[in-house]
Design an enzyme around this catalytic site. Sequence first.
Site, PDB file in Angstrom:
ATOM      1  N   SER A 298      54.555  35.834  42.167  1.00  0.00           N
ATOM      2  CA  SER A 298      53.573  36.636  41.456  1.00  0.00           C
ATOM      3  C   SER A 298      53.290  35.989  40.102  1.00  0.00           C
ATOM      4  O   SER A 298      52.829  34.850  40.051  1.00  0.00           O
ATOM      5  CB  SER A 298      54.080  38.073  41.329  1.00  0.00           C
ATOM      6  OG  SER A 298      53.038  38.941  40.975  1.00  0.00           O
TER       7      SER A 298
ATOM      8  N   ASP B 198      48.606  40.218  51.396  1.00  0.00           N
ATOM      9  CA  ASP B 198      48.719  40.357  49.949  1.00  0.00           C
ATOM     10  C   ASP B 198      47.332  40.610  49.378  1.00  0.00           C
ATOM     11  O   ASP B 198      46.545  39.686  49.213  1.00  0.00           O
ATOM     12  CB  ASP B 198      49.336  39.099  49.330  1.00  0.00           C
ATOM     13  CG  ASP B 198      49.608  39.262  47.840  1.00  0.00           C
ATOM     14  OD1 ASP B 198      49.238  40.318  47.284  1.00  0.00           O
ATOM     15  OD2 ASP B 198      50.186  38.347  47.243  1.00  0.00           O
TER      16      ASP B 198
ATOM     17  N   HIS C 295      52.667  41.159  49.492  1.00  0.00           N
ATOM     18  CA  HIS C 295      53.085  40.419  48.296  1.00  0.00           C
ATOM     19  C   HIS C 295      54.553  40.009  48.395  1.00  0.00           C
ATOM     20  O   HIS C 295      54.989  39.117  47.688  1.00  0.00           O
ATOM     21  CB  HIS C 295      52.860  41.309  47.067  1.00  0.00           C
ATOM     22  CG  HIS C 295      52.765  40.585  45.768  1.00  0.00           C
ATOM     23  ND1 HIS C 295      51.912  39.527  45.545  1.00  0.00           N
ATOM     24  CD2 HIS C 295      53.416  40.768  44.584  1.00  0.00           C
ATOM     25  CE1 HIS C 295      52.037  39.101  44.300  1.00  0.00           C
ATOM     26  NE2 HIS C 295      52.940  39.823  43.692  1.00  0.00           N
TER      27      HIS C 295
END
Length: 714
Positions: free
Chosen positions: A567, A650, A682
């Site tokens: 991320s 995601d 994610h």
Amino acid sequence: MKSNIRTIATAALAALPLINAITPEGMLAAPRRGVAQANPSGDFAIYTSTNYSFEDHEATTVWQQLDLRSGAFSTWSADSNITEVVFVGPTNTSILYINSTNEAGDGGISLYTADATRLSSAKLAASLPAPFSGLKAVATKSGDIHFLVYTLAYPNGTAYNEELAETPASTARIYTDIYVRHWDTYLTPQRYAVFGGILKRGNGTYSLAGELTNYVTGKCNATCAESPVQPFGNSGDYDISPDGTQVLFLTKNIDLPLANFTSSQIYWVPFSGRVNDSIPINPIGTTPGAEGASSSPTFSKDGSKIAYFQMNGIYYESDRNIIYVANADPNNLDVKKVAGDWDRSPDVLAWSNDGNVLYVAAPDLGRERVFPVPVNAAADYKPKNITNEGVPAGMQVLANGQILISDSKIWSSRDIYTVNSEGNVTNVYFQANLVDEELAGLGPKDVSEFYFSSNSTEIDLQSWIIYPANFSADKKYPLAFLVHGGPQGGFYNSWSTRWNYKVWADQGYVVIAPNPTASSGWGQNLTDAVASHWGDYPYWDLVYAWDYVNESLPYVDTSRGISAGASFGGYMNNWFQGHEMGRRFKALVTHDGVTNTLADYATEELWFINHDEGGIFTSPNETSTYYRWNPILYYENWATPHFVVHNDLDYRLPVSEGIMLFNMLQVKGVPSKFLNFPDENHWVLNRENSRVWHREIFKWINYYSGLSNATSPY
């Protein structure tokens, strides 16, 4: 009790090596234990334990029982259809539980009552025609049981059951407002709702009285109410009063567009009421400044008070949580702040038995610690922690006033213990690293920390050090430099089945896990400072962390180091790639990171981008943070071998970001590899997928760090 568990652990480890490296397979297969849930008298607790077999490719869940008086463990139930249990009924061992199937076999669930000491006594109380979950229940004065559950609901308020729903002729989706999809799901007309029901008691049995009541669906303005709030909402988003007469539920602010604001509100409604009877207890304007996200609405144990958290920022998801207490009376709420100036952001709460104290858990100096806070605490009150290491998964105030903690640590996937209000640990019941074969030999010795200075902040910054198995300070180990996501968040003393520091270390690395600007638990200023500064403040903090390691830790071989992150950590590795820091590593790993900040509006939660980029997207120029902190501006410098992971589901950071990164690396001739999971979001949650994730990443970094003898990273 403490000596009892240690005796059990010693016996379990008699045939195990004192030091044992943990493998990805071992970590993924090891038991994953739920939160210990005690009965009302505090005599015993139950929790789930799930193991995975890579030979059979399936998980097995059982329920364990812990005797809180003797410390003895036993199997409570091997029935994996029992998914949730609530202690409720005429005795301290009376329970209500959810069975994941129903008699019709149509995708619904069943409710059973039983005595926890005799599960064979279970009796069917209700069969519900949808996959309800999130059971909360209390006994009323009449002996009936009032309960709450949640599931998706149609716009007309009826429960949605995918197995019974008609399949449309077309799969088209049409939207006229933003918020097309969220996390890993496209939005549909169905929304989550809290339902209430009554189990009528008669002749020693219970039966469902009438229909369930939907308290949420139909409350609309700019948008419509939904509870729990997605994507991570659960039963913590609602509560039922101890006498069963009142309900609280949390929803995003129905007066504001969903994608642009974090604002949410808590509604009070009588259990016997309907959606139109609900009243907001914290509408904007009730308390000056309190306009942001709310959480954890919880009745006191006598039902007279309500506690909750709320942030000030209306489009900032990582603002400081402030504690509020209100009367459980819609005509006299009298909402008040508790310890309003405390520079920590609590996210878990529990009432004391007498209603005078709130026990809250908050990130604090790389841990999540439990603090008792008097409900009448003044603004300048500074709470003192009563726990130290670890991050609680749950806590429960027992009948004797002690707090039952279920937490994890870097070296243990689950510890269960009790602590009193003064901070004295009264019983240590369980420590996974002393029981689980896969975790054998792990302990506090595997972890240390250091503080370092940076040019971005006046305070010193913290970093974790995680050592490999059989570590010796006289040897040298390649560096594994991890960057956390968020960016608001942190690396904490907790176990993870996704990014497990010890699994990385036991490949043969010294893991360095810094907490730079944006991290939580060192004051709100450090968390806030990352806004509009993605490419400088945290970057320089990480440079200074690397410098400290290079200059102060002789057992770390930085010349053979690798860096990895997910991320925001993935974004930072992309940023490294174009800057001097990228040349300090032999390989980089980006998991679901941002490659092109000019494409940030492909995300779903626009409030996050608008806040962190300093405003809404406009025509980009050199003064815009959307432009300034774009990794692709430095494409000409890309040179370090780079492993890329990005998943199809995601929607926070679309898969095109990873494909773009990989394509650009390939065109430039930088050694690179792309890993994609079509069924992951994610995060990588499926154990078989996670096994591949670890295998492929470790193959890559171990080749470039020189830990493996492979002739190729491919």
